[in-house]
Design a protein around this motif. Structure first.
Motif, PDB file in Angstrom:
ATOM      1  N   ASP A  98       0.817  -1.234  -0.105  1.00 13.32           N
ATOM      2  CA  ASP A  98       0.096  -0.101   0.049  1.00 13.32           C
ATOM      3  C   ASP A  98       0.875   1.254  -0.116  1.00 13.32           C
ATOM      4  O   ASP A  98       0.567   2.414  -0.627  1.00 13.32           O
ATOM      5  N   VAL A 154       2.344   1.791  -3.511  1.00 11.77           N
ATOM      6  CA  VAL A 154       1.343   2.186  -4.516  1.00 11.77           C
ATOM      7  C   VAL A 154       1.183   3.779  -4.198  1.00 11.77           C
ATOM      8  O   VAL A 154       0.816   4.384  -5.081  1.00 11.77           O
ATOM      9  N   ALA A 155       0.981   4.021  -2.951  1.00 10.74           N
ATOM     10  CA  ALA A 155       0.532   5.518  -2.357  1.00 10.74           C
ATOM     11  C   ALA A 155       1.720   6.108  -3.146  1.00 10.74           C
ATOM     12  O   ALA A 155       1.447   7.421  -3.570  1.00 10.74           O
ATOM     13  N   CYS A 166       3.235   6.156  -5.860  1.00  3.68           N
ATOM     14  CA  CYS A 166       2.986   6.179  -7.146  1.00  3.68           C
ATOM     15  C   CYS A 166       1.961   7.327  -7.497  1.00  3.68           C
ATOM     16  O   CYS A 166       1.833   7.689  -8.633  1.00  3.68           O
ATOM     17  N   VAL A 167       1.019   7.300  -6.589  1.00  2.00           N
ATOM     18  CA  VAL A 167      -0.321   8.106  -6.845  1.00  2.00           C
ATOM     19  C   VAL A 167      -0.026   9.386  -7.404  1.00  2.00           C
ATOM     20  O   VAL A 167      -0.581   9.967  -8.484  1.00  2.00           O
ATOM     21  N   ASP A 168       0.804  10.279  -6.583  1.00  2.00           N
ATOM     22  CA  ASP A 168       1.195  11.704  -7.045  1.00  2.00           C
ATOM     23  C   ASP A 168       2.365  11.653  -7.874  1.00  2.00           C
ATOM     24  O   ASP A 168       3.021  12.901  -8.039  1.00  2.00           O
ATOM     25  N   ALA A 203       0.736  -1.477 -13.539  1.00  2.00           N
ATOM     26  CA  ALA A 203      -0.338  -1.179 -12.563  1.00  2.00           C
ATOM     27  C   ALA A 203      -1.368  -2.223 -12.961  1.00  2.00           C
ATOM     28  O   ALA A 203      -2.269  -2.692 -11.888  1.00  2.00           O
ATOM     29  N   GLN A 212      -2.953  -5.066 -10.342  1.00  2.00           N
ATOM     30  CA  GLN A 212      -4.247  -5.029  -9.932  1.00  2.00           C
ATOM     31  C   GLN A 212      -4.927  -6.238  -9.670  1.00  2.00           C
ATOM     32  O   GLN A 212      -5.916  -6.797  -9.202  1.00  2.00           O
TER      33      GLN A 212
END
Length: 416
Positions: free
Chosen positions: A9, A12-13, A15-17, A35, A39
């Motif tokens: 988590d 992935v977080a 990569c969000v921004d 990605a 998923q």
């Protein structure tokens, strides 16, 4: 597992921004592929967890009627989507390791996994386990080229590839399996929109589809050259006519000890002077003209409410929770009052908070609407129900579920 998922988590977080705009095209595409693969791998993990939760009976232990309802409340997903998730988790746990592995490898997606699992089950019934394994291998390979819709279409003749000698017999079995899936997946969802309307969505099996067409097609034809309604509007009005005809027969089952009926709440001044709007028992609003039109063919019952809409009096008190008292409950609770339940009033029974057999009175402050499942659950569990400061039901969970025993309320039937 929890720690590893937490690390994933965090990754992935991060990569969000990330600045995707700065990536060259080949890295942008590679990131999308990565990605998507991640998923699908997470979907495989989710299915494993869902299967374990379903097998343990966690949902019922926490008060939900089914795992699907529990998932809706826990993950905010629809019941049909939750049902598909539980069904796939069950299928992959009962003899389809190749599908699970392909999903975990990111080689297929959830929709493709459903198609392959359904096909493998059909092949196993009509042929043998070896043919089913071969079918899984072929379909996983095809999944790299075709989406789930094309994959399902091609899967109908999969035995031509893995067991040609059984193909014709299997085609009949596949048709029967498709009919069984249609029966399993049939559903109708009625969801309230923010503008006071309802949206109908669903999937009908072949028999119900034929019945629907037979009922509404004659009523949805244009009435003449001046009929400006579009086909969708004509079908809508036809469905209205069918419902009116059904209600007029008087043959519908009782709804919570009352005959099937439409309940409209409005003030007397509102009705006589065409002021403001009325409210249906399902929470939707009606225009003054509509309220007056319905009142032409209605029984008028008095209901006294205070400024906050709290029911103060509805006719005389009775020994059983029927008639005016039940209507007061419907106005107050809107449906099953247990937290997370969306069952409408017509599916509910009235429950004495302090049991009538133990001396509890039959009045509004000692009653609550509960669906069949939650009525049984309250009687056979350590949940307790009480009226909160606002006069509405709240439920206290057992200490093993919530050590603080914070009261919980239902938010599905709120009118404001």
């Amino acid at each position: 597992m929890v720690e590893e998922l937490a690390q994933a988590d965090d990754a992935v977080a991060a990569c969000v921004d990330a600045a995707a705009w700065s990536l060259p095209e080949h890295e942008l595409v590679a990131a999308l592929d990565a990605a998507h693969r991640l998923q699908q791998r997470l979907a495989a993990v989710t299915l494993t967890l869902v299967r374990e939760i379903d097998g343990r009976g966690t949902a019922r232990a926490q008060g939900a009627s089914t795992t699907m309802v529990w998932l809706r409340e826990r993950l905010r997903m629809t019941v049909p989507a939750a049902r598909r998730l539980v069904d796939l988790a069950t299928a992959l746990d009962t003899g389809n390791p190749g599908i699970r592995q392909a999903l975990a490898d990111g080689a297929i997606n959830l929709d493709q996994a459903r198609v392959i699992a359904d096909t493998a089950t059909t092949v196993h019934r009509s042929a043998h386990a070896e043919a089913a394994d071969k079918a899984v291998g072929v379909l996983v390979e095809w999944a790299g080229q075709f989406d789930s819709t094309l994959l399902r279409r091609m899967s109908t003749r999969i035995l031509d590839h893995v067991a040609p000698d059984l193909a014709d017999a299997a085609a009949a079995a596949a048709l029967a399996a498709e009919d069984a899936r249609a029966t399993r997946d049939r559903h109708l969802t009625i969801s309230e929109q923010t503008d006071g309307r309802l949206r109908l969505t669903g999937t009908l099996d072949a028999e119900t589809a034929a019945l629907l067409h037979a009922a509404i097609d004659p009523l949805s034809a244009p009435t003449g050259p001046d009929d400006t309604r579009c086909p969708g509007q004509r079908r809508h009005d036809a469905l209205t006519d069918v419902c009116r005809l059904a209600l007029r027969t008087g043959d519908l089952p009782d709804s919570g000890s009352d005959p099937a009926q439409v309940v409209v709440t409005t003030g007397y001044d509102t009705l006589t002077r065409q002021l403001n709007a009325g409210a249906l028992d399902i929470g939707l609003q009606l225009t003054p003209d509509t309220v007056r039109r319905l009142a032409c063919d209605a029984t008028i019952l008095p209901a006294v409410l205070d400024g906050a809409g709290q029911v103060l009096d509805v006719g005389r008190q009775r020994r059983l929770i029927t008639g005016p008292l039940r209507r007061a409950l419907v106005l107050r609770d809107g449906g099953c009052a247990f937290p997370g339940c969306d069952r409408p009033p017509r599916w509910c029974a009235a429950h004495h908070i302090h049991h009538w057999a133990d001396g509890g009175p039959t009045n509004l402050t000692n009653a609550v609407l509960l669906c069949g499942h939650h009525h049984r659950h309250i009687h056979h569990s350590n949940w307790t129900v009480q009226l909160g400061d606002n006069g509405r039901p709240e439920f206290v969970p057992p200490a093993w579920l919530d050590p603080d025993q914070v009261p919980r309320r239902n938010h599905y039937h709120r009118r404001t």
